[in-house]
Design an enzyme around this catalytic site. Sequence first.
Site, PDB file in Angstrom:
ATOM      1  N   ARG A  68      42.251  76.229 -10.674  1.00 38.29           N
ATOM      2  CA  ARG A  68      41.498  75.587 -11.748  1.00 38.29           C
ATOM      3  C   ARG A  68      39.987  75.567 -11.507  1.00 38.29           C
ATOM      4  O   ARG A  68      39.223  75.423 -12.449  1.00 38.29           O
ATOM      5  CB  ARG A  68      42.080  74.211 -12.047  1.00 38.29           C
ATOM      6  CG  ARG A  68      43.424  74.350 -12.780  1.00 38.29           C
ATOM      7  CD  ARG A  68      44.058  73.031 -13.105  1.00 38.29           C
ATOM      8  NE  ARG A  68      44.582  72.340 -11.949  1.00 38.29           N
ATOM      9  CZ  ARG A  68      45.779  72.527 -11.405  1.00 38.29           C
ATOM     10  NH1 ARG A  68      46.601  73.417 -11.931  1.00 38.29           N
ATOM     11  NH2 ARG A  68      46.174  71.835 -10.363  1.00 38.29           N
ATOM     12  N   GLU A 105      49.020  68.144  -0.379  1.00 39.34           N
ATOM     13  CA  GLU A 105      49.849  66.991  -0.697  1.00 39.34           C
ATOM     14  C   GLU A 105      51.337  67.346  -0.619  1.00 39.34           C
ATOM     15  O   GLU A 105      52.167  66.530  -0.272  1.00 39.34           O
ATOM     16  CB  GLU A 105      49.578  66.502  -2.138  1.00 39.34           C
ATOM     17  CG  GLU A 105      48.156  66.185  -2.505  1.00 39.34           C
ATOM     18  CD  GLU A 105      47.307  67.404  -2.840  1.00 39.34           C
ATOM     19  OE1 GLU A 105      47.303  67.858  -3.998  1.00 39.34           O
ATOM     20  OE2 GLU A 105      46.632  67.902  -1.925  1.00 39.34           O
TER      21      GLU A 105
END
Length: 182
Positions: A68, A105
């Site tokens: 992104r 994560e």
Amino acid sequence: MPSVEERIARVEELIGTHSDFPKPGINFKDIFPVMKNAEVFQDCISLLTEHVEHLTTPVDAIVGLDARGFIFGPLMAQRLNIPFIPVRKAGKLPGETIKYSYQLEYGSDTFEIQKSAVHCRQRVVIVDDLLATGGTMKAAAMLLKSLGAEVVECMVVIELTSLKGRDKVPAPLYSMIQYHDI
């Protein structure tokens, strides 16, 4: 023209949340609804670009993170009339590359950059959509520093402050929108 605060509020209003994605317990912040609204997406890019223009250190290039960061980075670089440099996931760039592995994560990954993409003392700003645990941004900053670049600042649209990712980032960090509880 709306104020900075009003434009940030318009961006924040369109950010979606998807519970339990990509796995249970994760509340995914979705930036894509911002991009579906041309006026608000333009506000978002303008806010990021204006922030870079007001930095006290001149910036030579914008570095965008896969994937992104590739949406925001080229648009910012074009408006600033400076180069855009991609940092990609491993195996996606031709030529000689430098790699850096890091924890996410949800697991681990490896970033790479073409060895010739930056030069010693080149001043860069790294951009991505979101900062969570900080592993991705730290990896990008370390990768660029290993090539001699000066990371002037790291910037994101969204910061999940409760995950304390900011503490891992080895450069100043700007986040447009902060979420304190995820």
